[in-house]
Design a protein around this motif. Structure first.
Motif, PDB file in Angstrom:
ATOM      1  N   GLY A  62       0.813  -1.211   0.000  1.00  0.00           N
ATOM      2  CA  GLY A  62       0.000   0.000   0.000  1.00  0.00           C
ATOM      3  C   GLY A  62       0.845   1.258   0.000  1.00  0.00           C
ATOM      4  O   GLY A  62       0.525   2.236  -0.687  1.00  0.00           O
ATOM      5  N   LEU A  65       1.922   2.082  -3.464  1.00  0.00           N
ATOM      6  CA  LEU A  65       0.859   2.048  -4.465  1.00  0.00           C
ATOM      7  C   LEU A  65       0.709   3.406  -5.152  1.00  0.00           C
ATOM      8  O   LEU A  65       0.372   4.409  -4.519  1.00  0.00           O
ATOM      9  CB  LEU A  65      -0.467   1.647  -3.799  1.00  0.00           C
ATOM     10  CG  LEU A  65      -1.622   1.293  -4.718  1.00  0.00           C
ATOM     11  CD1 LEU A  65      -1.255   0.133  -5.615  1.00  0.00           C
ATOM     12  CD2 LEU A  65      -2.852   0.941  -3.892  1.00  0.00           C
ATOM     13  N   LEU A  67      -1.517   4.903  -7.790  1.00  0.00           N
ATOM     14  CA  LEU A  67      -2.741   4.617  -8.525  1.00  0.00           C
ATOM     15  C   LEU A  67      -2.656   5.062  -9.982  1.00  0.00           C
ATOM     16  O   LEU A  67      -3.253   4.445 -10.865  1.00  0.00           O
ATOM     17  CB  LEU A  67      -3.929   5.299  -7.835  1.00  0.00           C
ATOM     18  CG  LEU A  67      -4.288   4.752  -6.440  1.00  0.00           C
ATOM     19  CD1 LEU A  67      -5.430   5.551  -5.844  1.00  0.00           C
ATOM     20  CD2 LEU A  67      -4.659   3.281  -6.523  1.00  0.00           C
ATOM     21  N   ALA A 231      -1.961   2.562   1.612  1.00  0.00           N
ATOM     22  CA  ALA A 231      -2.218   3.346   0.403  1.00  0.00           C
ATOM     23  C   ALA A 231      -2.561   4.792   0.738  1.00  0.00           C
ATOM     24  O   ALA A 231      -2.258   5.705  -0.043  1.00  0.00           O
ATOM     25  CB  ALA A 231      -3.350   2.705  -0.394  1.00  0.00           C
ATOM     26  N   ALA A 234       0.656   6.692   0.774  1.00  0.00           N
ATOM     27  CA  ALA A 234       1.589   6.425  -0.330  1.00  0.00           C
ATOM     28  C   ALA A 234       2.203   7.690  -0.916  1.00  0.00           C
ATOM     29  O   ALA A 234       3.339   7.667  -1.403  1.00  0.00           O
ATOM     30  CB  ALA A 234       0.879   5.628  -1.420  1.00  0.00           C
TER      31      ALA A 234
END
Length: 527
Positions: A62, A65, A67, A231, A234
């Motif tokens: 996470g 991560l 996105l 996350a 992050a």
């Protein structure tokens, strides 16, 4: 002290595996089989230790991560299509084997067959990260594609784990929406921890296990909580530092997980024969990855390197298998079989990935036939125009070197960086910087057709610098390389690998490195 008896055997087996250039994980799995036969250790204790390791693994995933990278079609669509096809094909083959009356597959209905296929659809994150780090190609474009695929697979696994509890979430689960505004406070708290190693470690452990406990309290899979909490942080500048602080804890606890898998059942002729069959089927996974990557516009070489990195089964498959056994969906024999298949494929994949560049060279004409007419934008090879000197890596040091050299080389100077956002910033500030992957053999092959004669390495990772030197010496040995290293032994290793001059970062850095390049250029002009 009895709870720590596993450390000795694990250490010996890990060292033994490393001596054969295999990931220590292979040694731990085999050690688990031996411990199970000896009966000297309690499997339940190791399972508890392993579960803690899985929670930390998901939390650190996470933390890394991004996105935005997952929104690339080659990542999200490629992973989804690959997973669907592998689960369908493997599940159908296993079900047919059951219908055919093969003893090893008796009692497997179509649902269980699909579940086994799902467990086998993952590739090993541990193996990929270790392999890419050892080759100095973790930040390469093909390496980041493989990592993106693995993160998507991990997300699929976590969703499965969250949905597999068999119970509906508590009404109090709606309160988890409060984590959204709480993110600001968590980010602030991490800033307060600063760069203190112990505070970062404690903060990471508290959030990982706290997130697990919070989600578990409202009947949501706790591992999903660890991933989501990670996350949420992050984008914090210190997120990578926290991940590094937890690395040793995570790795040690995961040793317990791998040992517990080996201890989960007895080795039988059934498990060995089926594992061998599954090891052969991994070829289908690899070819499918290559086909999908090239259809999405990746160059053949990069597609093959990414595919070879993913040519194995995964520790997440073991996690899915362990949950299936605990839920009574699969027998322990199948968990042992998946563990053996993972071990076999990693043993096979290790030497293949070590020689991946040579394999790509031999298959160059073949793999280029599968390339599409239009390549992905990030797959386009760079044009160096009339540049003679290139700065590899445009971070702080690279920028300092560039600014120090611009007066001496002018338009003959060019910087390269693999991060499009970094490139855009430098271009906006007026620097001649392009987006390129310095670990790409084909890029350095192209420099043989250009006027590039000097390369300056300003990357932080020693293995990555070694990998680039190897690429240059093999593809365009006329390029003279300069660079820097943090330690004296690294300086010597880089020079022995083929660099002209390497500065110790604590004695000469930035301007000092630029001076070395200018002095070398002047010496050439006097000849």
């Amino acid at each position: 002290m009895d709870d720590l008896l596993w450390i000795g055997p694990a250490l010996i087996s890990g060292i033994a595996a490393s001596r054969f250039n295999l990931p220590p994980m292979v040694g731990y799995l085999l050690c688990g089989f031996v411990l199970n036969l000896s009966g000297v250790y309690d499997h339940d204790r190791l399972t508890m230790i392993g579960n803690l390791g899985v929670t930390l693994l998901l939390f650190t995933i996470g933390l890394k991560l991004d996105l935005r990278s997952l929104f690339r079609p080659v990542i999200w669509a490629g992973t989804t299509i690959h997973t669907f096809i592998v689960v369908s094909v493997f599940g159908t083959l296993i079900y047919w084997a059951s219908l055919a009356g093969l003893k090893a597959f008796m009692g497997i209905d179509f649902t269980k067959a699909l579940l086994i296929g799902f467990a086998l659809s993952f590739s090993s994150t541990v193996f990929a990260v270790k392999t890419l780090d050892d080759k100095g190609e973790y930040h390469s474009k093909y390496g980041q594609t493989a990592i993106g695929i693995l993160i998507m697979q991990d997300i699929f696994a976590v969703i499965f784990l969250a949905a597999s509890t068999g119970t509906l979430p508590s009404v109090w689960a709606l309160g988890l929406m409060g984590l959204i505004p709480l993110r600001i406070f968590l980010m602030h708290l991490l800033r307060q921890a600063g760069h203190s190693s112990e505070l970062q470690t404690l903060y990471g452990l508290a959030l990982a296990f706290g997130g697990y406990a919070l989600f578990d309290a409202v009947d949501v899979k706790g591992d999903l909580g660890a991933l989501i909490i990670g996350a949420m942080l992050a984008t914090h500048p210190l997120a990578e530092d926290v991940s590094k602080r937890l690395l040793a804890f995570k790795d040690i606890l995961l040793v317990g997980f791998f040992l517990s898998i080996g201890m989960s059942g007895n080795l039988t002729l059934f498990s060995l024969s089926v594992a061998l069959l599954l090891s052969v089927l991994v070829i289908f996974k690899t070819v499918l990855f290559f086909g999908l990557f090239t259809r999405f516009g990746m160059r053949g070489r990069r597609a093959l390197l990414s595919s070879l990195t993913l040519s194995n089964y995964s520790e997440f498959g073991l996690i899915v298998g362990a949950l299936s056994v605990a839920s009574g969906w699969l027998t322990e024999d199948w968990l042992v079989t998946i563990a053996l298949a993972l071990t076999m494929t990693i043993i096979i994949a290790s030497p293949i990935n070590a020689n991946a560049d040579q394999i790509c060279d031999r298959l160059r004409s073949l793999i280029r036939r599968f390339e599409t007419k239009e390549a992905l934008p990030e797959d386009e090879l760079p044009d160096f125009n009339n540049a003679k000197v290139t700065i590899v890596g445009m971070g702080r040091l690279g920028t300092t070197v560039y600014d120090a050299l611009i007066g001496a080389f002018g338009e003959s100077l060019i910087g390269i960086d693999s991060n499009p956002e970094v490139v855009e910033i430098h271009q906006h500030e007026g620097r001649n910087v392009i987006c390129a992957d310095a670990t790409d053999d084909e890029m350095w092959e192209r420099t043989a057709e250009s006027e590039i004669k000097i390369g300056v390495l300003t990357l932080n990772l020693h293995q990555e610098n070694l990998g680039i030197i190897g690429c240059v010496k093999e593809r365009n040995p006329k390029v003279i390389l300069f660079g820097y290293a943090q330690y004296e032994d690294e300086v010597e290793e880089l020079i022995q690998s083929g660099a002209k001059k390497i500065c110790n970062m604590y004695s000469k850095i930035g301007i000092g490195l630029a001076t070395e390049v200018i002095d070398y250029e002047k010496s050439l002009m006097k000849r």
